[in-house]
Design a protein around this motif. Structure first.
Motif, PDB file in Angstrom:
ATOM      1  N   ILE A  40     -35.240  -1.847 -20.208  1.00 27.67           N
ATOM      2  CA  ILE A  40     -34.765  -0.988 -19.133  1.00 27.67           C
ATOM      3  C   ILE A  40     -35.319  -1.539 -17.824  1.00 27.67           C
ATOM      4  O   ILE A  40     -36.541  -1.656 -17.648  1.00 27.67           O
ATOM      5  CB  ILE A  40     -35.288   0.474 -19.308  1.00 27.67           C
ATOM      6  CG1 ILE A  40     -34.936   1.009 -20.711  1.00 27.67           C
ATOM      7  CG2 ILE A  40     -34.764   1.377 -18.210  1.00 27.67           C
ATOM      8  CD1 ILE A  40     -33.463   1.067 -21.020  1.00 27.67           C
ATOM      9  N   GLY A  41     -34.446  -1.909 -16.930  1.00 27.92           N
ATOM     10  CA  GLY A  41     -34.883  -2.420 -15.628  1.00 27.92           C
ATOM     11  C   GLY A  41     -35.007  -1.280 -14.634  1.00 27.92           C
ATOM     12  O   GLY A  41     -34.113  -0.427 -14.559  1.00 27.92           O
ATOM     13  N   LEU A  42     -36.107  -1.245 -13.916  1.00 31.82           N
ATOM     14  CA  LEU A  42     -36.295  -0.232 -12.873  1.00 31.82           C
ATOM     15  C   LEU A  42     -36.299  -0.947 -11.533  1.00 31.82           C
ATOM     16  O   LEU A  42     -37.131  -1.830 -11.310  1.00 31.82           O
ATOM     17  CB  LEU A  42     -37.618   0.517 -13.083  1.00 31.82           C
ATOM     18  CG  LEU A  42     -37.827   1.161 -14.466  1.00 31.82           C
ATOM     19  CD1 LEU A  42     -39.214   1.790 -14.560  1.00 31.82           C
ATOM     20  CD2 LEU A  42     -36.751   2.216 -14.749  1.00 31.82           C
ATOM     21  N   ALA A  43     -35.356  -0.566 -10.674  1.00 32.80           N
ATOM     22  CA  ALA A  43     -35.208  -1.308  -9.413  1.00 32.80           C
ATOM     23  C   ALA A  43     -35.341  -0.368  -8.227  1.00 32.80           C
ATOM     24  O   ALA A  43     -34.930   0.789  -8.291  1.00 32.80           O
ATOM     25  CB  ALA A  43     -33.850  -1.996  -9.379  1.00 32.80           C
ATOM     26  N   TYR A  44     -35.916  -0.899  -7.158  1.00 34.85           N
ATOM     27  CA  TYR A  44     -36.040  -0.112  -5.920  1.00 34.85           C
ATOM     28  C   TYR A  44     -34.870  -0.375  -4.979  1.00 34.85           C
ATOM     29  O   TYR A  44     -34.548   0.444  -4.134  1.00 34.85           O
ATOM     30  CB  TYR A  44     -37.357  -0.459  -5.219  1.00 34.85           C
ATOM     31  CG  TYR A  44     -38.577  -0.030  -6.013  1.00 34.85           C
ATOM     32  CD1 TYR A  44     -38.948   1.313  -6.057  1.00 34.85           C
ATOM     33  CD2 TYR A  44     -39.323  -0.948  -6.738  1.00 34.85           C
ATOM     34  CE1 TYR A  44     -40.057   1.727  -6.795  1.00 34.85           C
ATOM     35  CE2 TYR A  44     -40.432  -0.545  -7.476  1.00 34.85           C
ATOM     36  CZ  TYR A  44     -40.787   0.791  -7.505  1.00 34.85           C
ATOM     37  OH  TYR A  44     -41.873   1.198  -8.244  1.00 34.85           O
ATOM     38  N   GLU A  45     -34.273  -1.540  -5.128  1.00 36.41           N
ATOM     39  CA  GLU A  45     -33.183  -1.928  -4.216  1.00 36.41           C
ATOM     40  C   GLU A  45     -31.948  -2.275  -5.045  1.00 36.41           C
ATOM     41  O   GLU A  45     -32.062  -2.820  -6.147  1.00 36.41           O
ATOM     42  CB  GLU A  45     -33.580  -3.166  -3.399  1.00 36.41           C
ATOM     43  CG  GLU A  45     -34.736  -2.945  -2.450  1.00 36.41           C
ATOM     44  CD  GLU A  45     -34.329  -2.202  -1.178  1.00 36.41           C
ATOM     45  OE1 GLU A  45     -33.114  -2.093  -0.913  1.00 36.41           O
ATOM     46  OE2 GLU A  45     -35.226  -1.740  -0.468  1.00 36.41           O
ATOM     47  N   ASN A  46     -30.776  -1.997  -4.458  1.00 33.53           N
ATOM     48  CA  ASN A  46     -29.551  -2.198  -5.233  1.00 33.53           C
ATOM     49  C   ASN A  46     -29.113  -3.666  -5.367  1.00 33.53           C
ATOM     50  O   ASN A  46     -28.159  -3.962  -6.065  1.00 33.53           O
ATOM     51  CB  ASN A  46     -28.404  -1.346  -4.669  1.00 33.53           C
ATOM     52  CG  ASN A  46     -28.156  -1.647  -3.198  1.00 33.53           C
ATOM     53  OD1 ASN A  46     -28.582  -2.673  -2.685  1.00 33.53           O
ATOM     54  ND2 ASN A  46     -27.458  -0.731  -2.528  1.00 33.53           N
ATOM     55  N   LEU A  47     -29.819  -4.558  -4.680  1.00 32.25           N
ATOM     56  CA  LEU A  47     -29.456  -5.977  -4.837  1.00 32.25           C
ATOM     57  C   LEU A  47     -30.553  -6.792  -5.517  1.00 32.25           C
ATOM     58  O   LEU A  47     -30.584  -8.017  -5.384  1.00 32.25           O
ATOM     59  CB  LEU A  47     -29.098  -6.592  -3.476  1.00 32.25           C
ATOM     60  CG  LEU A  47     -27.654  -6.301  -3.043  1.00 32.25           C
ATOM     61  CD1 LEU A  47     -27.404  -6.790  -1.628  1.00 32.25           C
ATOM     62  CD2 LEU A  47     -26.632  -6.926  -3.988  1.00 32.25           C
ATOM     63  N   GLU A  48     -31.436  -6.118  -6.228  1.00 32.12           N
ATOM     64  CA  GLU A  48     -32.414  -6.877  -7.011  1.00 32.12           C
ATOM     65  C   GLU A  48     -31.636  -7.605  -8.118  1.00 32.12           C
ATOM     66  O   GLU A  48     -30.971  -6.962  -8.943  1.00 32.12           O
ATOM     67  CB  GLU A  48     -33.477  -5.949  -7.607  1.00 32.12           C
ATOM     68  CG  GLU A  48     -34.393  -5.361  -6.548  1.00 32.12           C
ATOM     69  CD  GLU A  48     -35.525  -4.512  -7.114  1.00 32.12           C
ATOM     70  OE1 GLU A  48     -35.936  -4.743  -8.265  1.00 32.12           O
ATOM     71  OE2 GLU A  48     -35.990  -3.613  -6.392  1.00 32.12           O
TER      72      GLU A  48
END
Lengths: 348, 84
Positions: A40-48
């Motif tokens: 499961i990837g957790l991202a802060y920005e939508n373009l990571e």
């Protein structure tokens, strides 16, 4: 052997020119012969970029920045956990670690394991506390002074000789050769990473790095030393090679045993012209070049997951010398629908 | 006198040197490789120089200068045992 099915959540999917460690950590876990992991990837920005690497990340979620409050982050993670049953979470950014450390107990009560340094360990090795750390543990470190204002910068550079390094609390470092440059970097860095900014004596020599994993009881589970062979303008390794320098590994074991370090760690060390080692930075997490360690025979991300789950791990005893990594950039083609889904629903 | 390469230095047949302590690598030309191979066989500096003067079109004075340069370079790149 039947591999154990687990779900691991990972942050740091920003595979940019200054990459986060998420993707290399995931690659290590994916190559495990012990675990069959759903990632499961957790991202802060939508373009990571990691969000869109579907062969590595099974499902990605947007999460709020820790600066929005650790409660908001924890609430979001528990919400994701309710759907995904996360076994282990591996935060990979310095700036988010405090929030995860504070949430450690709550996460564990909910069945989410972590393997992080304690708050004490985290604070003790911070850039502004590095001189005290060196003194306490008998480690060579360059003189460093935390600076909160322009007048403090003037005082600090009087004590240190130029050139000095001006460093952000979490990221970024610049060499300054004059007070004007030092002041410029003070404002540039503090605008991005806050205060204090740390002024450090510049040590001339060769930079070497060690990725390591401590078991929390003073044992070094893994340690691999590397010299950067290609450095970007941001000072990041774009190529590196494993080296055979027993003194570096001894130094790492000393630090881990004296601090009882728990979790991943990266040591940034300068070998000066007199062949002495100076620890210039201790990063409290796995670095982005960790996949080199995996390639050289120490799957540190897998070992970290095992430790988080309470599975005994034998320390690695060796690694292949002369293994190189060569980083590259790569354009993925992404459908606007995926981007839309992530932005509207916060998941992909 | 003979130069003593560090024990852990790896040299390939093609003259590629890898120093595992520093991660640095270097490429030798044919003559450099010949010198290193003779040094590995514990031949003295005098023997190596004698061999080179006989084999190549050079005189002792020129060779001495280039030979010392070569040794200095090996020292600078930390490829020799301390004291050599």
């Amino acid at each position: 052997m039947n591999r154990r099915k687990i779900t691991v959540a990972v942050t740091g999917l920003n595979n940019l020119d200054s990459p986060g460690p998420g993707i290399p950590v995931i690659r290590g876990i994916r190559e495990s012969s012990f675990f069959d992991a759903r990632i499961i990837g957790l991202a802060y920005e939508n373009l990571e970029p990691g969000i869109y690497m579907r062969d590595l990340v099974d499902k990605a979620y947007l999460v709020p920045y820790p600066s929005e409050g650790s409660d908001a982050l924890l609430t979001r993670i528990l919400e994701i956990h309710a759907r995904e049953s996360i076994d282990v979470i591996i935060p990979n950014f310095d700036a988010e670690l405090t929030a995860f450390m504070k949430a450690e107990k709550t996460l564990l009560q909910n069945g989410v394991h972590t393997f992080l340094p304690t708050l004490g360990q985290f604070n003790e090795r911070s850039k502004s506390n590095l001189p005290a750390f060196g003194k306490n543990y008998g480690i060579n470190v360059p003189e460093s002074i935390p600076v909160f204002s322009a007048s403090e910068m003037e005082e600090a550079v009087k004590k240190l000789h130029f050139p000095v390094l001006v460093k952000g609390k979490y990221y970024e470092a610049y060499i300054a050769n004059s007070i004007e440059q030092a002041q410029y970097y003070l404002f540039k860095i503090s605008a991005k990473w806050g205060l204090p900014v740390v002024v450090q004596q510049f040590v001339e020599g060769t930079e070497v790095n060690v990725v390591a994993l401590g078991d929390g009881n003073g044992i070094t589970i893994g340690a691999v030393a590397m010299r950067k062979t290609y450095i970007t303008d941001k000072g990041k390794a774009w190529g590196g090679i494993t080296i055979d320098e027993p003194r570096l590994l001894d130094l790492t074991r000393t630090i881990i045993s004296r601090t009882g370090w728990k979790g991943g760690m990266e040591l940034e060390i300068i070998k000066n012209l007199n062949d002495e080692f100076f620890v210039i930075e201790i990063n409290p997490r796995i670095p982005a070049w960790v996949y080199l360690a995996v390639g050289a025979g120490q799957n540190i991300p897998e070992a970290l997951v095992k430790l988080a789950l309470g599975i005994p791990v034998q320390p690695f005893e060796k690694y292949t010398i002369g293994k190189m990594f060569v980083r590259f950039s790569y354009d993925m083609i992404v459908d606007i629908k995926d981007f839309e889904k992530l932005n509207t629903r916060g998941e992909l | 006198m003979h130069m003593k390469l560090k024990k852990n230095i790896a040299i390939s047949e093609t003259g590629y040197i890898f120093n595992p302590s520093t991660g640095e690598s270097f490429t030798l030309n044919q003559i450099g490789l010949e010198i290193i191979n003779m040094a590995k066989e514990n031949k003295s500096d005098d023997d190596i120089k004698k061999y080179l003067v006989q084999k190549y079109d050079t005189d002792e004075t020129s060779l001495e200068r280039y030979y010392l340069d070569f040794i200095e370079m090996l020292k600078q790149y930390q490829l020799l045992e301390n004291g050599d």
